[in-house]
Design a protein around this motif. Structure first.
Motif, short mmCIF file in Angstrom:
data_model
loop_
_atom_site.label_atom_id
_atom_site.label_comp_id
_atom_site.label_asym_id
_atom_site.label_seq_id
_atom_site.Cartn_x
_atom_site.Cartn_y
_atom_site.Cartn_z
N THR A 154 73.23 -42.15 -38.62
CA THR A 154 73.29 -43.57 -38.25
C THR A 154 74.53 -43.88 -37.43
N VAL A 155 75.68 -43.37 -37.89
CA VAL A 155 76.94 -43.60 -37.17
C VAL A 155 76.88 -42.98 -35.78
N CYS A 156 76.34 -41.77 -35.68
CA CYS A 156 76.22 -41.11 -34.37
C CYS A 156 75.30 -41.91 -33.43
N ALA A 157 74.19 -42.42 -33.97
CA ALA A 157 73.25 -43.19 -33.15
C ALA A 157 73.91 -44.46 -32.64
N ILE A 158 74.64 -45.16 -33.52
CA ILE A 158 75.35 -46.38 -33.11
C ILE A 158 76.40 -46.06 -32.06
N SER A 159 77.10 -44.95 -32.22
CA SER A 159 78.16 -44.56 -31.28
C SER A 159 77.59 -44.27 -29.90
N VAL A 160 76.46 -43.54 -29.87
CA VAL A 160 75.82 -43.25 -28.58
C VAL A 160 75.37 -44.54 -27.90
N PHE A 161 74.77 -45.45 -28.68
CA PHE A 161 74.34 -46.73 -28.12
C PHE A 161 75.53 -47.53 -27.59
N GLN A 162 76.64 -47.54 -28.35
CA GLN A 162 77.85 -48.23 -27.91
C GLN A 162 78.33 -47.70 -26.57
N PHE A 163 78.43 -46.38 -26.48
CA PHE A 163 78.99 -45.77 -25.28
C PHE A 163 78.17 -46.10 -24.04
N PHE A 164 76.86 -45.93 -24.12
CA PHE A 164 76.01 -46.20 -22.96
C PHE A 164 75.94 -47.70 -22.65
N SER A 165 76.05 -48.54 -23.68
CA SER A 165 76.07 -49.98 -23.45
C SER A 165 77.33 -50.38 -22.70
N TRP A 166 78.46 -49.81 -23.09
CA TRP A 166 79.72 -50.10 -22.40
C TRP A 166 79.70 -49.59 -20.96
N TRP A 167 79.11 -48.41 -20.75
CA TRP A 167 79.00 -47.89 -19.39
C TRP A 167 78.15 -48.82 -18.52
N SER A 168 77.09 -49.35 -19.12
CA SER A 168 76.23 -50.28 -18.39
C SER A 168 77.00 -51.54 -18.00
N SER A 169 77.79 -52.08 -18.94
CA SER A 169 78.59 -53.27 -18.65
C SER A 169 79.64 -52.99 -17.58
N TYR A 170 80.25 -51.80 -17.66
CA TYR A 170 81.27 -51.42 -16.68
C TYR A 170 80.66 -51.32 -15.28
N ASN A 171 79.49 -50.70 -15.17
CA ASN A 171 78.82 -50.57 -13.87
C ASN A 171 78.40 -51.93 -13.32
N GLU A 172 78.00 -52.83 -14.22
CA GLU A 172 77.66 -54.19 -13.79
C GLU A 172 78.88 -54.87 -13.18
N ALA A 173 80.05 -54.69 -13.82
CA ALA A 173 81.28 -55.29 -13.30
C ALA A 173 81.63 -54.71 -11.93
N ILE A 174 81.49 -53.39 -11.75
CA ILE A 174 81.78 -52.75 -10.47
C ILE A 174 80.83 -53.27 -9.39
N ASN A 175 79.54 -53.37 -9.71
CA ASN A 175 78.56 -53.88 -8.74
C ASN A 175 78.88 -55.32 -8.34
N TYR A 176 79.32 -56.11 -9.32
CA TYR A 176 79.67 -57.50 -9.00
C TYR A 176 80.89 -57.56 -8.09
N LEU A 177 81.93 -56.79 -8.42
CA LEU A 177 83.15 -56.80 -7.60
C LEU A 177 82.87 -56.30 -6.19
N ALA A 178 81.94 -55.34 -6.07
CA ALA A 178 81.59 -54.83 -4.75
C ALA A 178 80.88 -55.87 -3.90
N SER A 179 80.33 -56.90 -4.53
CA SER A 179 79.64 -57.97 -3.79
C SER A 179 80.57 -59.15 -3.47
N VAL A 180 81.77 -59.17 -4.07
CA VAL A 180 82.73 -60.24 -3.80
C VAL A 180 83.46 -59.93 -2.50
N PRO A 181 83.42 -60.81 -1.48
CA PRO A 181 84.03 -60.51 -0.17
C PRO A 181 85.49 -60.09 -0.26
#
Length: 273
Positions: free
Chosen positions: A68-95
């Motif tokens: 259970t702990v391993c499953a939660i950890s994997v979900f956390q990591f990929f969720s944070w990566w998704s949020s980080y990529n969203e932030a990079i995509n947003y900043l790349a669209s800001v002039p």
């Protein structure tokens, strides 16, 4: 007939032996069996204990918790990566950030490589995609994103937090006694880091939240000596008054107050059919 009856008797004897083995094979079931012999009137209780043991999961609880702990950890990591990529995509669209990143890419000659001719010539779509990746990479390297969209770290996931918990506790205890010795017993003056730590505690902010503040804000905190409780209380009242003024002048806040007064949850209206 005799052979059939003998086979039937052997089968029934085998079932009795198997049932006896199941009952007496471990200490807990033997205790239940002995209790049943001493208290035959509690047959409902015996049925409950029997079926609870038969139907109980055979998997070790430790393994279940670990998985259970391993499953939660994997979900956390990929969720944070998704949020980080969203932030990079947003900043790349800001002039503002896109222009700066494009200029850095030109200075480093990265954009010229995408427009090679001859055998290495690529389509406009491929060139555009590669330039986009170059701009995003520069933003990743040049901008320090903090808060909930910061770059994920493997040590922040639940599994490593649990494994490192003893180390963090020992580190905190050592730091706590060091603080008492230096500033309570010896009466040393606070350094910049210690002052900012006290201010952060007064503001009830996490380390990541406090780190996301601009440097000039932290300088203002130090100039106003907010590590002193009395100064912080004055600053806090000023911020509350300023917030009230902004909300009073904000048309959206005025509309909200008007709605709460006239049609808010305190009023009940009925529509006649």
């Amino acid at each position: 007939g005799g052979e059939g009856s003998g086979s039937q008797a052997a089968h029934e004897k085998f079932l009795l032996i198997a049932a006896a083995y199941e009952t007496l094979k471990d200490e807990e079931t033997r205790k239940d069996y002995d209790y049943m012999l001493d208290h035959p009137e509690e047959y409902y209780r015996h049925y409950y204990h029997y079926y609870r043991r038969r139907l109980a999961p055979k998997v070790d609880v430790t393994i279940v918790i670990l998985v259970t702990v391993c499953a939660i950890s994997v979900f956390q990591f990929f969720s944070w990566w998704s949020s980080y990529n969203e932030a990079i995509n947003y900043l790349a669209s800001v002039p503002k950030y896109r222009i700066q990143a494009t200029e850095i890419a030109r200075q480093q000659g990265l954009l010229n490589k995408t427009k090679e001719k001859g055998k290495n010539r690529r389509s406009k779509e491929e060139i555009r995609e590669e330039e986009e990746e170059i701009i995003k990479d520069i933003i990743k390297n040049k901008i320090d994103i903090k808060g909930g969209y910061q770059k994920p770290k493997i040590y922040d996931i639940l599994l490593f937090q649990i494994l490192l918990a003893p180390f963090y506790w020992c580190k905190y205890i050592v730091w706590y006694f060091w603080w008492i010795y230096c500033f309570t017993i010896k009466g040393q003056e606070y350094g910049v880091e210690e002052k900012l730590y006290i201010i952060r505690r007064f503001m009830k902010m996490s380390q990541s939240q406090f780190d996301s503040l601009e440097d000039h804000q932290k300088e203002t905190f130090l100039e106003r000596q907010l590590w002193i409780r009395e100064n912080y209380e004055v600053y806090k009242r000023e911020q509350e008054e300023e917030l009230k003024k902004k909300m009073a002048m904000d048309p959206r806040w005025k509309r909200y107050r008007r709605w709460m007064k006239n049609e808010g949850p305190g009023r009940l209206t009925f529509i006649d059919d």
